[in-house]
Scaffold this active site. Structure first.
Site, short mmCIF file in Angstrom:
data_model
loop_
_atom_site.label_atom_id
_atom_site.label_comp_id
_atom_site.label_asym_id
_atom_site.label_seq_id
_atom_site.Cartn_x
_atom_site.Cartn_y
_atom_site.Cartn_z
N LYS A 172 38.01 40.49 35.21
CA LYS A 172 38.90 40.27 36.36
C LYS A 172 38.62 41.37 37.38
O LYS A 172 38.62 42.55 37.06
CB LYS A 172 40.34 40.34 35.90
CG LYS A 172 41.37 40.39 37.03
CD LYS A 172 42.77 40.36 36.45
CE LYS A 172 43.81 40.62 37.50
NZ LYS A 172 45.18 40.51 36.98
C1 5RP Z 1 47.21 45.18 37.34
C2 5RP Z 1 46.81 43.80 37.10
C3 5RP Z 1 47.57 42.72 37.79
O1 5RP Z 1 47.80 41.71 36.89
C4 5RP Z 1 46.74 42.24 38.93
O2 5RP Z 1 46.70 43.18 39.92
C5 5RP Z 1 47.09 40.81 39.41
O3 5RP Z 1 48.10 40.77 40.22
P1 5RP Z 1 48.02 40.67 41.80
O4 5RP Z 1 47.51 39.28 42.11
O5 5RP Z 1 49.44 40.89 42.20
O6 5RP Z 1 47.05 41.72 42.29
O7 5RP Z 1 45.91 43.51 36.38
O8 5RP Z 1 46.22 46.05 36.90
#
Ligand code: 5RP
Length: 254
Positions: A172
């Site tokens: 991610k």
């Molecule tokens: C924090 C994360 C969050 O889940 C990620 O940032 C996703 O959320 P957003 O779309 O609000 O950024 O992994 O480390």
């Protein structure tokens, strides 16, 4: 790939489309009661029918999500820091045994490449992968970005590739210019975070651009649960990611 691992990954990335709408609500693990997530159970309940999976912490899962729910869970298993401290100083906070007991479909860990704690977070990833492989549990690595780091394809490409090399099954990261370079250099599926709340139309375009440039999906939080119309927004995101409707068409849904 063994059956259990493959089965769990296919719960996160449904094979019908090969794309995923993940709903991220794990923000409280370092931010506390984030806007829109003060009562996570109430926020999440109406959104679940539209999400392919739900990313959250052990505490919120146990207290706020009904155990009879069939939504695949991506469990955050790192933490130990807060917005008042050095965020990169994370460690593993949940055992693999408990992740299996909670019947989750993947575990998630942040890595902080380029930070003072780079080595610690990368070794944590490698150890988590070792534990995960023993029980068929995919590890999703989140490429966390410190305030001082540039979110460009060179940096994010470096982070994603290292995560994949260390054994993450899904990575991610953030969307950036030349995003296809990030995806091309990463041999495992890539999903994007939504980032800070932006207007709905721009968030739908972000999702569309990411998919067009090779991401398999979004793992979006604030741009869904902080929207004035969270259910409309997740439905619109789903239309873009899963049905490949244009951002304009999906925006009309809102
Ligand atoms: C924090 C994360 C969050 O889940 C990620 O940032 C996703 O959320 P957003 O779309 O609000 O950024 O992994 O480390």
């Amino acid at each position: 790939m063994d059956w259990g691992m493959q089965n769990r990954i296919s719960r996160i990335i449904p094979r019908e489309t090969g794309r995923a709408v993940m709903l991220a609500v794990d923000h409280g693990y370092f931010q506390g009661p984030t806007t829109g997530l003060e009562r996570p159970g109430e926020t999440v309940a109406p959104l679940l029918p539209y999400a392919d999976s739900l990313m959250l912490t052990r505490g919120v899962l146990r207290q706020c999500v009904d155990a009879t729910n069939r939504i695949p869970i991506v469990l955050r298993v790192t933490g130990g820091t807060s917005i008042l401290s050095e965020l990169s100083n994370e460690d593993l906070t949940v055992s693999m045994e408990d992740a299996v007991r909670l019947n989750v479909s993947a575990v998630a860990i942040s890595i902080f490449v380029g930070s003072v704690n780079e080595r610690q977070t990368l070794v944590n990833l490698a150890k988590l992968v070792d534990e995960g492989e023993k029980v068929g549990m995919p590890v999703l690595a989140v490429t966390a970005v410190g305030r001082e780091m540039t979110r460009d394809a060179r940096y994010l490409g470096l982070c994603c590739r290292i995560a994949a090399e260390l054994g993450a099954r899904i990575v991610k990261t953030y969307y950036c210019d030349d995003f296809e370079e990030v995806v091309n250099g990463c041999p495992v599926p890539v999903v994007i975070a939504g980032g800070k709340k932006i207007d709905e139309r721009a968030a739908l375009e972000l999702a569309d651009n990411a998919i067009s440039r090779g991401a398999v999906g979004v793992d979006m939080g604030r741009n869904i649960f902080q929207s004035a119309n969270p259910v409309g927004m997740i439905r619109a995101v789903k239309q873009v990611v899963q049905d490949r409707k244009s951002p304009t068409e999906a925006f009309c849904l809102l």
